[in-house]
Design an enzyme around this catalytic site. Structure first.
Site, PDB file in Angstrom:
ATOM      1  N   GLU A 504       0.666  -0.849  -0.157  1.00 40.71           N
ATOM      2  CA  GLU A 504      -0.097  -0.362   0.115  1.00 40.71           C
ATOM      3  C   GLU A 504       1.121   1.640  -0.076  1.00 40.71           C
ATOM      4  O   GLU A 504       1.832   1.319   1.155  1.00 40.71           O
ATOM      5  CB  GLU A 504      -1.037  -0.001   1.062  1.00 40.71           C
ATOM      6  CG  GLU A 504      -1.609   1.302   1.396  1.00 40.71           C
ATOM      7  CD  GLU A 504      -2.647   1.298   2.801  1.00 40.71           C
ATOM      8  OE1 GLU A 504      -3.352   2.608   2.651  1.00 40.71           O
ATOM      9  OE2 GLU A 504      -2.668   0.303   2.996  1.00 40.71           O
ATOM     10  N   LYS A 635      -8.368 -15.003  16.190  1.00 41.84           N
ATOM     11  CA  LYS A 635      -8.794 -14.588  14.900  1.00 41.84           C
ATOM     12  C   LYS A 635      -9.960 -13.878  14.200  1.00 41.84           C
ATOM     13  O   LYS A 635     -10.713 -14.029  13.148  1.00 41.84           O
ATOM     14  CB  LYS A 635      -8.746 -15.703  14.072  1.00 41.84           C
ATOM     15  CG  LYS A 635      -7.105 -16.065  13.739  1.00 41.84           C
ATOM     16  CD  LYS A 635      -6.438 -16.376  12.954  1.00 41.84           C
ATOM     17  CE  LYS A 635      -5.089 -16.902  12.948  1.00 41.84           C
ATOM     18  NZ  LYS A 635      -5.086 -17.741  14.354  1.00 41.84           N
ATOM     19  N   ASP A 711       2.098 -13.778  12.898  1.00 45.85           N
ATOM     20  CA  ASP A 711       0.953 -14.251  12.035  1.00 45.85           C
ATOM     21  C   ASP A 711       0.131 -13.187  11.529  1.00 45.85           C
ATOM     22  O   ASP A 711      -0.943 -12.289  11.976  1.00 45.85           O
ATOM     23  CB  ASP A 711      -0.701 -14.981  13.142  1.00 45.85           C
ATOM     24  CG  ASP A 711      -1.238 -16.076  11.958  1.00 45.85           C
ATOM     25  OD1 ASP A 711      -1.787 -15.566  10.945  1.00 45.85           O
ATOM     26  OD2 ASP A 711      -1.391 -17.257  12.707  1.00 45.85           O
ATOM     27  N   HIS A 809      -2.102   9.657  -1.259  1.00 45.98           N
ATOM     28  CA  HIS A 809      -2.017   8.470  -2.868  1.00 45.98           C
ATOM     29  C   HIS A 809      -2.254   8.398  -3.828  1.00 45.98           C
ATOM     30  O   HIS A 809      -2.051   7.568  -4.513  1.00 45.98           O
ATOM     31  CB  HIS A 809      -4.032   7.881  -1.735  1.00 45.98           C
ATOM     32  CG  HIS A 809      -4.013   7.017  -0.713  1.00 45.98           C
ATOM     33  ND1 HIS A 809      -3.497   5.691  -0.621  1.00 45.98           N
ATOM     34  CD2 HIS A 809      -4.056   7.381   0.506  1.00 45.98           C
ATOM     35  CE1 HIS A 809      -3.888   5.334   0.268  1.00 45.98           C
ATOM     36  NE2 HIS A 809      -4.062   6.927   1.432  1.00 45.98           N
TER      37      HIS A 809
END
Length: 833
Positions: A504, A635, A711, A809
């Site tokens: 990104e 998660k 993770d 951006h």
């Protein structure tokens, strides 16, 4: 083997001592007085004067033999250079050539001048070293010494342990073979062979002492330089000798030894001396002397004309006509197999920027490897080029060996396609992770018709041995993610460069701007090791039994028994709490335990399983529904993690001065505090967000997670963050910022942290591996993540209040393909009403 390994490791670890000692011996040998009264040779006056014994140099046989030897030396040197150019990089070529030829030449000359002064000055010494030097052996040693894995000393020691016995046998055989030339009766050849034997012995001693020390020293100086690393991955199979070839060499050595014993029998003649008349040439006239001089000049000139012509031809061929190709070398038998590569080039144009119409043209090159058949480190060219054997024979070999090391790639693929070898077990069956990945790519590409797509996925230059049974299964390659850094970010008084792996654009730049605004004031952090959780779901026959079970667990004495069973499963896992949730007759036992520097999911699962076995003894009617009942919660966005915490609970704070707000963020404290209240607090509450009272904490968390081997899926829980901003200072113009993250799940050991790249990022932060105290490094990593989140929050909030978000951006994250040409041909049809 162990002795060779210990010797090589000693030389590599005591580099300067070995080098200085060797050079000292060289200096001593060079400084010894050699010209005694009886050793000074008589020289002839004048180049044309005939001297006793000099005519032997110009005999026809002598000249022919010496010319042949010199030409052979040049051809062999050319062959060595060509092979080295294919083995590895030019740096290995330079280092192996210098140390194998130049160092041995210097040492041999010193030793020869010490014992045989007439041998030290022979003009054919350079040709001898071209002929006897084994530069490829030095290249193999260099390649092994610079391979990835253990520390430098162990790598060099392991390489010498594999090459030492082979080098000893090769040296012995070469000395015996070259020594035969000393029996030829040709004076110059005898001198050369004697010198060559001495050169071989000294070259061997240099290889096992001086060369490992220098190699280790050069590797230390060049550590971290990409251009100094080998071009192809190293395998121990590269250095293991062929046992058949070794046996043949031993037989040859025994035969040559018999020849030497027979020819050099001490009583073959009286006193071992062959007596004969010594002829001297006495010139009879000046004309004869002049004619004889012309003859000698012509013979010497013809000799050197042949050598010069050959040398020029080889140089021209190597420089101008040598075809530059990519090769893969089987290091065992120096067999070369060419690998042809396709190169796909595209030149897309991108428009980057705000309102600028300028085009930035970039050219990207994709290299598609032709993978079939390729020579792997564990397979020889003979296996690849041999005819494919029948299925029954291959299957019998596989079942008898329990592996496929002796099978060719085509034969292994045949067994996989016939379901005799599971596709996921290729690495274990082949004993070579890289070869397993390559063959799996071949099978999967053919099975799903995705050959071209898979060829674009990189797979070389990666240590798959660390991935196997640890990080990933069914591996077909790896995806490279760019890693940038934000910083310096001062946390608790110490500056850090924060590695962030992301695709990104603007994320790293934005975080870096926040770190700049924080400046030398830095971020202050506090960390609490909450512990990892696992919540099995158990069911009792009825609610009464469920209530009894809950009361039994809540009892302090019973809890101590459960804790003992839990803690016995690990050296680091220590149970802190069992929080029980009830749903009818079902109990959810949320085990919370500290796990040291590991993230700890496996530790807690193992401990919870052992605790349930103990609980089953007291409640036989208990049924374990699932080891995880989603009450952990792992998660998934869950309020229990937001409220009770999971992993590490971190709180960071900093104060941004009004000057920094104006110069860096182009805003003020009141504007940012107002935006934070409306956006991060009110807006998140209106959306019903759980733990989402922040601008974009997940961005920084995930980028650091990927870079450091965490993770990535844990970012769901770990990104829980509450960002607060308040005005402060005497005039209310400074900004006080805090970030609270109650459930950061991180570890610095286990999982993806064992991979080389991820371990390097942890090392950059100074938190690689286990700390001196339990959870020291993991707690420091958690505080660095929270501080980075704070920097990123500041920068994004400032961009939002200034309407800079879209602009940044467009500059950093948006590359629009130029579709102007395609758009011109578009016809838009408007329906009529």
């Amino acid at each position: 083997m162990k002795v060779w390994g210990a010797h090589g490791e000693f030389c590599a670890r005591h580099q300067w001592e070995v080098i200085v000692a060797t050079l000292a011996l060289l200096a001593c040998a060079a400084s010894v007085e050699r010209n005694g009264p009886g050793n000074r040779s008589e020289h002839c006056a004048g180049w044309a004067r005939a001297c006793p014994g000099l005519e032997a140099e110009y005999q026809a046989a002598d000249a022919v033999i010496m010319t042949f030897v010199r030409c052979a030396a040049l051809l062999y040197a050319y062959y060595q250079i060509s092979n080295l150019h294919k083995i590895a990089s030019k740096y290995l070529l330079i280092i192996a050539g210098v140390f194998s030829t130049f160092a041995s030449f210097i040492f041999t000359s010193a030793v020869a001048s010490l014992f045989w002064s007439e041998l030290a000055s022979i003009k054919d010494a350079p040709f001898l070293f071209l002929l006897v030097a084994d530069v490829a052996r030095g290249a193999r040693m260099a390649k092994a010494g610079w391979s990835a894995g253990e520390d430098q000393g162990k790598r060099v020691g392991r390489a010498l342990a594999l090459l030492g016995p082979t080098a000893t046998l090769d040296t012995l055989l070469a000395v015996l073979l070259v020594g035969v030339g000393a029996l030829s009766g040709v004076p110059r050849l005898e001198h050369m062979c004697t010198f060559a034997c001495l050169a071989l012995l000294v070259d061997y001693l240099v290889f096992v002492t001086f060369y490992p020390a220098c190699l280790s020293l050069v590797a230390d100086f060049a550590s971290g330089r990409k251009e100094m690393s080998p071009d192809s991955p190293f395998s121990e199979a590269d250095l293991k000798p062929n046992p058949v070839v070794q046996r043949v060499k031993m037989i040859m050595a025994a035969g040559l030894l018999c020849v030497h014993l027979t020819s050099r029998w001490p009583w073959s003649s009286d006193n071992g001396i062959i007596e004969g008349p010594t002829d001297t040439l006495t010139p009879t006239s000046n004309d004869n002397i002049l004619l004889h001089s012309y003859v000698k000049w012509f013979s010497v000139s013809a000799d050197y004309i042949v050598i010069a012509t050959l040398l020029c031809a080889l140089i021209i061929k190597f420089v101008f006509f040598e075809e530059q190709r990519n090769w893969v070398i089987d290091m065992n038998d120096m067999t070369v197999k060419e690998v042809v590569q396709e190169q796909a080039r595209s030149k897309p144009k991108f428009s980057v920027g705000d309102d600028s119409n300028s085009e930035v043209s970039t050219q990207t090159e994709g290299v598609l490897e032709d993978e079939w058949p390729t020579l792997s480190p564990s397979s020889s060219a003979a296996k690849l080029n041999s005819k494919k054997r029948p299925m029954a024979e291959c299957l019998e070999i596989y079942r008898s060996e329990g592996a496929c090391v002796s099978l060719s790639d085509e034969e292994v693929v045949m067994l996989v396609e016939q379901s005799h070898i599971p596709l996921h077990r290729l690495e274990a069956v082949l004993g070579d992770p890289l070869r397993g990945v390559r063959l799996r790519r071949k099978v999967v590409g053919a099975r799903f018709q995705t050959e071209l797509a898979i060829k674009q996925l990189p797979y070389l230059n990666y240590d798959y041995s660390k991935v196997l049974n640890a990080c990933c299964e069914n591996v077909i390659g790896y995806v490279g993610v760019p890693v940038g850094y934000a910083g310096p970010l001062v946390v608790d008084g110490k500056p850090y460069m924060i590695p962030m792996a992301t695709t990104e654009g603007a994320l790293v730049a934005s975080t870096n701007r926040g770190a700049k605004a924080i400046g030398i004031r830095g971020v202050t952090s506090v960390v609490e090791d909450v512990g990892m959780t696992r919540a099995p779901a158990i069911k009792l026959p009825n609610v009464v039994r469920a209530h009894e079970c809950r009361q039994w667990i809540d009892n302090k004495d019973n809890y101590a028994v459960i804790k003992e069973a839990f803690d016995s499963t690990s050296r680091f896992a220590r149970l802190q709490e069992i929080h029980i949730g009830v749903d009818g007759a079902t109990l959810y036992l949320r085990f919370r335990a500290t796990t040291g520097d590991a993230m700890g999911m496996n530790m807690v699962s193992k401990g919870a399983e052992n605790a349930l076995k103990l609980l089953k003894n007291y409640f036989p009617d208990m049924e374990v529904i699932s080891l995880s009942g989603n009450y952990c919660s792992d998660k998934k966005a869950a309020a229990i993690n937001w409220v009770k915490g999971r992993g590490k609970r971190v709180v960071c704070e900093t104060t941004i001065t009004s000057d920094s707000l104006r110069t860096i963020f182009k805003t003020d404290a009141k504007t940012l505090a107002r935006c934070n209240k409306i956006k991060n607090l009110s807006g998140s509450a209106l959306a019903g967000s759980i733990g989402g009272n922040n601008a974009h904490a997940a961005n920084m968390v995930t980028a650091i997670y990927i870079a450091t081997g965490q993770d990535p899926a844990q970012n769901v829980t770990s990104s829980n963050c509450s960002t607060n901003m308040e005005v402060c200072g005497e005039n209310g113009e400074d900004l006080y910022v805090t970030c609270t993250m109650p459930s950061l799940e991180v570890g610095t050991v286990g999982g993806g942290t064992i991979l080389t790249g991820q371990g390097a990022c942890l090392d950059i932060l100074g938190v690689k591996g286990a700390g001196a105290r339990p959870a020291e490094n993991s707690a420091r990593l958690a505080s660095l993540i929270c501080a980075t989140v704070l920097a990123g929050e500041l920068s994004l909030m400032a961009a939002l209040v200034n309407s800079d978000l879209v602009k940044s951006h467009m500059r950093h994250n948006r590359s629009t393909v130029n579709v102007q040409v395609q758009a011109e041909n578009i016809t838009l049809k408007v329906p009529t009403l």
